[in-house]
Design an enzyme around this catalytic site. Structure first.
Site, PDB file in Angstrom:
ATOM      1  N   GLU A  84      34.357  28.873  17.236  1.00  0.00           N
ATOM      2  CA  GLU A  84      35.483  28.685  18.180  1.00  0.00           C
ATOM      3  C   GLU A  84      35.718  29.956  18.993  1.00  0.00           C
ATOM      4  O   GLU A  84      35.941  29.913  20.201  1.00  0.00           O
ATOM      5  CB  GLU A  84      36.763  28.304  17.424  1.00  0.00           C
ATOM      6  CG  GLU A  84      36.746  26.862  16.946  1.00  0.00           C
ATOM      7  CD  GLU A  84      37.882  26.536  15.980  1.00  0.00           C
ATOM      8  OE1 GLU A  84      37.999  25.363  15.605  1.00  0.00           O
ATOM      9  OE2 GLU A  84      38.643  27.440  15.585  1.00  0.00           O
TER      10      GLU A  84
ATOM     11  N   SER B 190      42.971  27.756   5.942  1.00  0.00           N
ATOM     12  CA  SER B 190      44.243  27.563   6.637  1.00  0.00           C
ATOM     13  C   SER B 190      45.327  28.161   5.758  1.00  0.00           C
ATOM     14  O   SER B 190      45.205  28.198   4.539  1.00  0.00           O
ATOM     15  CB  SER B 190      44.472  26.068   6.845  1.00  0.00           C
ATOM     16  OG  SER B 190      45.854  25.779   6.833  1.00  0.00           O
TER      17      SER B 190
ATOM     18  N   LYS C   2      41.263  23.298   3.746  1.00  0.00           N
ATOM     19  CA  LYS C   2      40.596  23.543   5.030  1.00  0.00           C
ATOM     20  C   LYS C   2      39.530  24.633   5.007  1.00  0.00           C
ATOM     21  O   LYS C   2      39.657  25.641   4.333  1.00  0.00           O
ATOM     22  CB  LYS C   2      41.642  23.951   6.072  1.00  0.00           C
ATOM     23  CG  LYS C   2      42.560  22.829   6.449  1.00  0.00           C
ATOM     24  CD  LYS C   2      41.953  21.904   7.474  1.00  0.00           C
ATOM     25  CE  LYS C   2      42.173  22.491   8.849  1.00  0.00           C
ATOM     26  NZ  LYS C   2      41.706  21.593   9.889  1.00  0.00           N
TER      27      LYS C   2
ATOM     28  N   HIS D 162      26.661  11.798  27.123  1.00  0.00           N
ATOM     29  CA  HIS D 162      28.103  11.463  27.090  1.00  0.00           C
ATOM     30  C   HIS D 162      28.668  11.525  25.668  1.00  0.00           C
ATOM     31  O   HIS D 162      29.610  10.808  25.338  1.00  0.00           O
ATOM     32  CB  HIS D 162      28.381  10.076  27.674  1.00  0.00           C
ATOM     33  CG  HIS D 162      27.704   9.823  28.988  1.00  0.00           C
ATOM     34  ND1 HIS D 162      28.296  10.101  30.197  1.00  0.00           N
ATOM     35  CD2 HIS D 162      26.480   9.332  29.274  1.00  0.00           C
ATOM     36  CE1 HIS D 162      27.459   9.786  31.178  1.00  0.00           C
ATOM     37  NE2 HIS D 162      26.342   9.319  30.642  1.00  0.00           N
TER      38      HIS D 162
END
Ligand code: ARG
Length: 475
Positions: free
Chosen positions: A291, A278, A284, A157
């Site tokens: 992804e 970014s 960033k 979980h």
């Protein structure tokens, strides 16, 4: 306009819109190599069986070789208005060698032609993807050997559960990729039969010998039933399913890499090669690559669903709907091969931040189950009592702002008198991990065995791959 080679009954020029919908040449050009290979084998068989003359065969053979060169050098003109790669090649052949070219299509239909081309393509790509999976597994084994004893919190979980080691975690993925590999190989075995010579749907009155073409194309044997062979595309569905399942595994692994590279976790650092910045936030470093690998599973599932849907209502035998089988497969194959190569590079170049993984084990009371087990086996308490006592130990530790692995014996005994000295060593996370030497467990010895067993498998599989599967590569 040249005589239309595949429309004896149609005298008018096709509408431009019909061509736009109907023509598959813009995408089935991808099959040029398989198409030429299939035609060469077919011509050879026709000659062997006395259906065409040796002179015609020589002319066809030479012509097809030249066409292959023309296509590979970029010289071939794909703008002759032909419907698909089969017609484009046949029409070029005929313009080169005349009547001999027109004899090539004896005892053959585009229905068996496309079935054999596409099957060869799917087999070759399944084998190629299999090879990439073996390389990925090899990199995962390497990573496991390098970080064999690094502790990290095992989760259920997404909550801290029990301490495990990093190698064990990587071996879980290696096991998934091994099954993926086996699925590709199994489906190659199942589909290793040649549909060539099935003609339109019913076989042919010509005295053909399908064994000859099957053998020349590297198939185990001809297929049994012609009607089946020109109608079904389950071999294409298999590669789509195999890719979809593999992409699901890649997606889960990527998801973990994304979480692990966040500042909250900091378990790994992706190489700058595999991260992007970014456009507005100067600080960033985004995990775009995992992804995208996660996102790519979407199209792999879509391609599978699309072809299942195309096939579901088709009466036997060939229907033009079937032409919709190719683009999704090409897309899935491209996605799968690129994803495997990128994933492997990312794994090889990422940094494993072992101290952070180990430090994270000091949170979440990972050794709670082991303390309960200890109270059962060493102190003689019934498990349910031990379970409740440990629950109270956890509450007590929380009230002191500690993890249970940091409690002193005195603090433990404030919860229950019966807790003994020895309990202290049980609370150590490394002790907990190494207590799990049951078969397939996370203990160091057990993990070492898993590494050895997977390495042995990899070695023997690489040999088998070279021997049995590399022949399926058509280019
Ligand atoms: N381009 C077609 C396909 O990909 C080739 C088979 C055509 N057969 C036919 N009967 N129209 O399916």
């Amino acid at each position: 306009m040249a005589e239309k080679i595949a429309s004896a009954r149609i005298s008018v020029e096709s509408s431009a819109l019909l061509k736009e919908l109907n023509d598959s040449l813009p995408f089935d050009r991808e099959l040029y190599y398989e198409d030429i290979r299939g035609s060469r084998a077919h011509a050879y068989m026709l000659m062997k069986q006395g259906i065409i003359s040796p002179e015609d065969y020589e002319a066809i053979e030479e012509g097809l070789k030249r066409i292959l060169e023309e296509i590979e050098s970029g010289e071939f003109r794909f703008d002759g208005g032909e419907e698909d790669i089969h017609m484009a090649i046949e029409s070029r052949l005929t313009s080169m060698i005349g009547d001999a070219g027109k004899r090539l299509h004896t005892a053959r239909s585009r229905n068996d032609q496309v079935a054999v081309d596409f099957r060869m393509y799917v087999l070759a790509k399944s084998a190629q993807i299999g090879g990439l999976l073996l390389e990925l597994i090899s990199s995962l084994l390497e990573l496991s050997r390098e970080h064999r004893d690094v502790l990290l919190p095992g989760m259920t979980h997404l909550q801290h559960a029990q301490p495990i080691n990093f190698a064990y975690h990587m071996l879980a993925y290696a096991s998934m990729f091994r099954r993926d590999y086996e699925r590709f190989v199994d489906s190659c075995k199942r589909n290793d039969y040649s549909p060539l010579g099935c003609a339109a749907l019913a076989g042919t009155p010509h005295p053909i010998e399908r064994k000859i073409t099957a053998e020349r194309l590297g198939f185990r044997a001809p297929t049994l039933n012609c009607l089946d062979s020109v109608s079904d595309r389950d071999f294409a569905l298999e590669i789509l399913f195999n890719i979809a399942t593999m992409m699901m595994h890649i997606s889960r692994m990527s998801e973990e890499f994304i979480i692990w590279s966040s500042s909250e976790f900091s378990f790994i650092r992706l190489s700058d090669k595999h991260a992007t910045g970014s456009s507005i936030m100067p600080q960033k470093k985004n995990p775009d690559i995992p992804e995208l690998l996660r996102g790519k599973s979407g199209r792999a599932y879509g391609n599978l669903m699309a072809l299942l849907t195309v096939m579901k209502g088709l009466p036997l035998a060939y229907n033009k709907d079937t032409q919709e089988d190719k683009e999704g497969v090409f897309d899935s194959v491209k996605t799968a091969t690129l994803s495997l190569m990128v994933l492997r590079e990312m794994i090889e170049e990422m940094e494993v931040l072992a101290e952070n993984m180990e430090a994270a084990c000091a949170k979440g009371h990972l050794s709670a189950t082991d303390l309960a087990d200890h109270l059962v086996t060493e102190v003689g308490l019934p498990f349910r009592d031990a379970y409740h006592i440990v629950g109270n130990v956890v509450n007590h530790a929380e009230s002191l702002g500690k993890d249970i692995s940091q409690l002193t014996v005195e603090e433990l005994r404030e919860v229950d008198e019966r807790i003994d000295e020895a309990a202290l060593s049980i609370l150590d996370n490394r002790v907990c991990m190494n207590a799990r030497e049951s078969e397939g467990g996370t203990g160091s010895i057990s993990t070492g065995r898993q590494i050895d067993s997977m390495s042995e498998w990899l070695e023997s599989e690489r040999e088998r791959f070279e021997k049995d599967l590399s022949r399926l590569f058509s280019r």
